[in-house]
Write an enzyme that holds these catalytic residues in place. Structure first.
Site, mmCIF file in Angstrom:
data_model
loop_
_atom_site.group_PDB
_atom_site.id
_atom_site.type_symbol
_atom_site.label_atom_id
_atom_site.label_comp_id
_atom_site.label_asym_id
_atom_site.label_seq_id
_atom_site.Cartn_x
_atom_site.Cartn_y
_atom_site.Cartn_z
ATOM 1 N N LYS A 276 42.042 42.657 68.738
ATOM 2 C CA LYS A 276 41.473 42.889 67.400
ATOM 3 C C LYS A 276 42.491 43.575 66.490
ATOM 4 O O LYS A 276 42.579 43.293 65.305
ATOM 5 C CB LYS A 276 40.205 43.737 67.547
ATOM 6 C CG LYS A 276 39.749 44.488 66.314
ATOM 7 C CD LYS A 276 39.084 43.569 65.327
ATOM 8 C CE LYS A 276 38.360 44.275 64.208
ATOM 9 N NZ LYS A 276 38.999 45.408 63.609
ATOM 10 N N HIS B 5 34.911 47.926 72.675
ATOM 11 C CA HIS B 5 35.449 48.955 73.567
ATOM 12 C C HIS B 5 34.973 48.720 75.009
ATOM 13 O O HIS B 5 35.722 48.902 75.959
ATOM 14 C CB HIS B 5 35.006 50.351 73.113
ATOM 15 C CG HIS B 5 35.465 50.743 71.759
ATOM 16 N ND1 HIS B 5 34.609 50.890 70.693
ATOM 17 C CD2 HIS B 5 36.705 51.039 71.270
ATOM 18 C CE1 HIS B 5 35.280 51.268 69.618
ATOM 19 N NE2 HIS B 5 36.561 51.358 69.937
ATOM 20 N N ALA C 4 33.109 56.184 68.722
ATOM 21 C CA ALA C 4 32.140 55.272 68.072
ATOM 22 C C ALA C 4 32.130 53.956 68.846
ATOM 23 O O ALA C 4 32.281 52.869 68.286
ATOM 24 C CB ALA C 4 32.452 55.070 66.587
ATOM 25 N N GLN D 170 48.956 46.387 66.157
ATOM 26 C CA GLN D 170 49.001 47.593 67.006
ATOM 27 C C GLN D 170 49.412 47.226 68.433
ATOM 28 O O GLN D 170 50.299 47.863 69.027
ATOM 29 C CB GLN D 170 47.622 48.248 67.002
ATOM 30 C CG GLN D 170 47.410 49.300 68.086
ATOM 31 C CD GLN D 170 46.088 50.031 67.903
ATOM 32 O OE1 GLN D 170 45.947 50.804 66.966
ATOM 33 N NE2 GLN D 170 45.144 49.807 68.779
ATOM 34 N N MET E 220 39.149 55.615 69.579
ATOM 35 C CA MET E 220 38.803 56.682 68.634
ATOM 36 C C MET E 220 37.293 56.939 68.666
ATOM 37 O O MET E 220 36.742 57.524 67.735
ATOM 38 C CB MET E 220 39.259 56.313 67.228
ATOM 39 C CG MET E 220 40.787 56.140 67.146
ATOM 40 S SD MET E 220 41.469 56.362 65.493
ATOM 41 C CE MET E 220 40.637 55.063 64.604
#
Ligand code: AMP
Length: 275
Positions: free
Chosen positions: A146, A34, A29, A150, A27
């Site tokens: 993390k 990432h 940022a 999900q 998403m």
């Protein structure tokens, strides 16, 4: 290296090419968590697509969709520096037709633990991930540990819907003091950040205990000491595949998951342990 920026589906089809692809959905940022996913993808030696899309479907009306950090130019710099081949950054309008009707339901697993606190979140997340899979057609996709539930739900979707995609899980990247990197950490004041350390400390305290009862007690004692600045949402010790709570006689891998509010910011974290 220049990354190709695809701002809509048509550009994505051109940029994707015909060969094998690894996808890293985000998403934006972008932070070092990432980056770890991107590096894992890069190491696979195939065309690397990173998607940047703040998905309105996975935010409840009361949540932070409109104020979620959007740092597109800085994200592009990260992608360029990491050798990303294609950045897919569609608009909400390009992703969701106004007359859309059909979506994914995440089943029972989407209603427990994190799903109990965020009704509809996993339906929205799985819907966008399936759309990204269909648009990008990756052979492999990387997700962070993390967001453990999900990751488990995406593995479930890939199995249940027979998607021809290998899902790679990447360990959580932390600051040196233990705080898990998150795009939401930038909401925290210096004092709040200190309070937020109780999440990882609670997980580390629980992870060295031998039984479910002791794991929960050790973690709760750290979290309790951080109240009232830290408001606990849940502490759950669950089976990594189903996210069902494990009982006292349980042996095997488990995930200790925590969610809490510090000021206006909701944070989640988890640790994998063996009982
Ligand atoms: P997000 O942009 O928050 O939706 O996250 C995009 C991907 O990065 C997801 O697969 C996350 O699990 C993963 N991710 C976020 N934070 C971290 C972290 N600290 N370590 C590893 N992966 C992460």
């Amino acid at each position: 290296m220049e990354s190709i920026v695809a701002r809509n589906r048509a550009d994505l089809v051109k940029a994707r090419g015909d060969g094998p692809v690894v996808l890293v959905p985000t998403m934006g940022a972008l932070h070092d968590g990432h980056r770890a996913l991107i590096r894992e993808g890069r190491a696979l030696g195939v065309r690397l697509v990173v998607s940047i899309f703040v998905n309105p479907l996975q935010f409840a009306p009361t949540e932070d969709f409109s104020r979620y950090p959007r740092t597109f130019e800085a994200d592009l710099d990260v992608c360029r520096a990491e050798g990303v081949d294609v950045v897919f950054a569609p608009s909400v309008e390009d992703m969701y037709r106004p007359d859309r009707q059909v979506a994914i339901t995440s089943g029972h697993m989407g209603t427990i633990v994190e799903g109990a606190s965020r009704p509809g979140h996993f339906d929205g997340m799985l819907t966008v991930v399936l759309k990204l899979f269909n648009l990008v057609q990756p052979d492999i996709a990387c997700f962070g540990q993390k967001d453990a539930q999900q990751l488990a739900m995406i593995r479930r979707m890939v199995t249940d819907l027979d998607l021809p995609i290998d899902v790679v899980g990447v360990p959580t990247v932390r600051e040196t003091d233990g705080l898990a990197l998150s795009s939401r950490n930038r909401y925290l004041s210096a004092d709040e950040r200190q309070v937020a350390l109780a999440l990882s400390r609670a997980l580390f305290a629980g992870a060295v205990e031998p039984t479910p009862e002791k794991v929960r007690a050790a973690a709760l004692s750290v979290l309790g000491a951080a109240a009232p600045e830290l408001v606990l949402d849940y502490l759950a010790l669950v089976d990594p595949a189903t996210f069902e709570e494990v009982g006292d006689g349980y042996h095997g891998d488990a995930i200790l998951a925590v969610a809490a509010r510090v000021g206006a910011t909701r944070l989640i974290d988890n640790a994998i342990l063996r009982l």
